[in-house]
Design a protein around this motif. Structure first.
Motif: not given
Length: 509
Positions: A337-346, A410-422
């Motif tokens: 499984v390979s999944v690309q996860i964005p930071a915003g609304k997909p 065999n799982i690959e999860l790729s996150y865009e990520g978001r660093n928001d201290a608030s």
């Protein structure tokens, strides 16, 4: 002479029977002008050929408007090139409440819908008619106008019930008011090469299998504003959803791509899924949910590639049911499984987007960290939007009722990520305070903010992980993986630094 008479009679009879094996609806008065209501003529064609033992009812080129029609045993409904079977714009042409579907089959066998034509539910006009009928009082609805009309007041496009030997192939289905197609308590269902496109209205599940057995879904393309392919079990008394294969399908959804649940009263077993291409999907690529007392076992999902999708894997055992039963989830294999996860609304930009997360009533930002946010319509201004980091994949259950025997390979999860201290997240030293969300609607966001960005495991007995790769484009302070109350954990070849894993109450195998 007598012999010749008998031979002539047999030849004429055979010729007549052959003619009856295939009829066009225009022979029964149907007019394909996009205006004439053809329900009676289409039903007459179906009934007449069924009375002769069955055959093919053809929809020729043109736009043929119809209300509810009912297939009989041994009937093939064939949509010829250039044909459109259009739902009547008049809501009352589908009966009172609960309404019938556009195409129905009840306790029949050996039926099919095939061809290259289009089946169009005509949702916008049907719903406008429904609103008019509700305002006039000719129809009533418990949920309208405080929310929206119930599903029972909105006609499905296809609903087959207690039927068997079903074949649906190559047709295009679009513009539904609710579930696009539902196969309930059916047996021997083959759905191949269909296209579904319905993104305008509520509960537009692309394809629902409900308490049915021996099902094959293959080479289908589904674009829907609710779950694309969903298996449901609505009866605790049945042996429910058994022997289902989903192969080589392309899915897009404003909800989940492939889902088992939420309705989970009976059970699911022997489910095999392979070769899914998923894109622009709001919620999970894979969602397995048993929250109403069901069993879920012997599930294999492999060969999934998802892009721009809100979550990769979500497995949840919960307890919404009021009786004493607890669901069971066991023997689950998810691999390749390979999944690309964005930071915003997909799914942003679609006519009907997935709803934003909001704070539950009575809770304000900062009041409480560990909550189950709820889904509200984007135009609801009374509630406060729940801001959050990207949610991790998760496999979780309840204390003393773990999910069992889970294999990830065999799982690959790729996150865009978001660093928001608030945006606050739950501290890693307070895992025991994270909500169990026992009765909450099952969703990958149901725990609210978590201390990890990659994968969250809780209440699992028997977890085997081989070749798990987690990537994050934009680094943030949260760790990658949490194992909480995991017994018999076995893993190898995990591409996550040890410093980014936290263990609580974990027993290694």
């Amino acid at each position: 002479m007598r012999l010749l008479t008998v031979i002539f009679f047999l030849v004429v009879s055979a010729s007549t029977t052959a003619q009856l094996k295939q009829v066009s609806i225009v022979q029964f008065g149907a007019i394909g002008d996009g205006k004439t209501l053809n329900t009676a003529g289409i039903q007459k064609a179906i009934d007449q050929i069924a009375s002769k033992g069955g055959g093919t009812v053809q929809i020729p080129k043109g736009v043929f408007v119809t209300g509810s029609i009912f297939l009989r045993s041994n009937i093939i409904l064939e949509l010829l090139p250039g044909s459109v079977l259009m739902g009547s714009p008049n809501r009352l042409d589908y009966g009172q409440s609960p309404c019938d579907a556009m195409i129905n089959a009840i306790e029949v066998s050996n039926i099919a819908i095939k061809g290259t034509g289009i089946i169009d539910g005509n949702a916008k006009q049907v719903l406008q008619s429904l609103f008019d009928e509700l305002k006039s009082g000719r129809l009533t609805d418990r949920d309208w106008p405080k929310k929206r009309p119930t599903e029972s007041n909105r006609p499905k496009i296809i609903h087959f019930f207690k039927s068997k030997k079903i074949n649906i192939s190559t047709v295009s289905i679009q513009n539904g008011c609710t579930w696009i197609q539902s196969y309930e308590r059916c047996d021997q269902v083959n759905i191949k090469g269909i296209k579904v496109n319905s993104t305008s209205y509520w509960n537009n599940d692309g394809l629902d299998i409900v308490d049915s057995k021996n099902v094959l879904i293959e080479n289908c393309t589904i674009n829907s504003s609710d779950d694309a392919i969903c298996l449901k079990s609505e009866s605790a008394e049945l042996d429910s959803v058994v022997n289902v294969k989903v192969l080589n399908c392309s899915l897009r959804s404003s909800a989940n791509a492939f889902k088992i649940g939420t309705g989970s009263r009976g059970g699911f077993k022997n489910i095999y899924v392979k070769g899914l291409i998923i894109y622009d999907t709001y919620r999970s690529a894979i969602a397995l949910e048993a929250v109403d007392g069901a069993f879920l076992k012997n599930i294999t999902i492999e060969g999934v590639r998802a892009r721009n999708t809100g979550n990769g894997i979500f497995v949840k055992l919960g307890k919404r049911n009021k009786d004493e039963r607890f669901s069971t989830v066991q023997d689950i294999t998810i691999r390749n499984v390979s999944v690309q996860i964005p930071a915003g609304k997909p799914d942003k930009g679609y006519e009907l987007e997935g709803p934003l997360l909001k704070y539950p009533p009575g809770i304000k930002p900062g009041d409480q960290l560990s909550i189950s946010p709820w889904n509200k319509a984007p135009d609801d201004t009374a509630s406060i939007e729940y801001l959050h980091h990207v949610f991790p994949a998760s496999i979780s259950s309840l204390p003393e009722h773990p999910v069992k025997n889970i294999k990830l390979e065999n799982i690959e999860l790729s996150y865009e990520g978001r660093n928001d201290a608030s945006i606050p997240y739950f501290p890693i030293d307070s895992l025991h305070l994270i909500t169990e969300a026992v009765t909450a609607y099952p969703e990958f966001s149901m725990f609210g903010e978590l201390p990890c960005w990659g994968f969250y495991f809780r209440h699992v007995d028997g977890l085997s992980i081989k070749n798990l790769r987690l990537f994050q484009k934009n680094k943030e302070p949260r760790i990658a993986v949490v194992y909480d109350d995991v017994n018999y954990l076995n893993f190898e070849d995990i591409n996550v630094p040890n410093t980014e894993r936290v263990y609580r109450n974990v027993k290694r195998k």
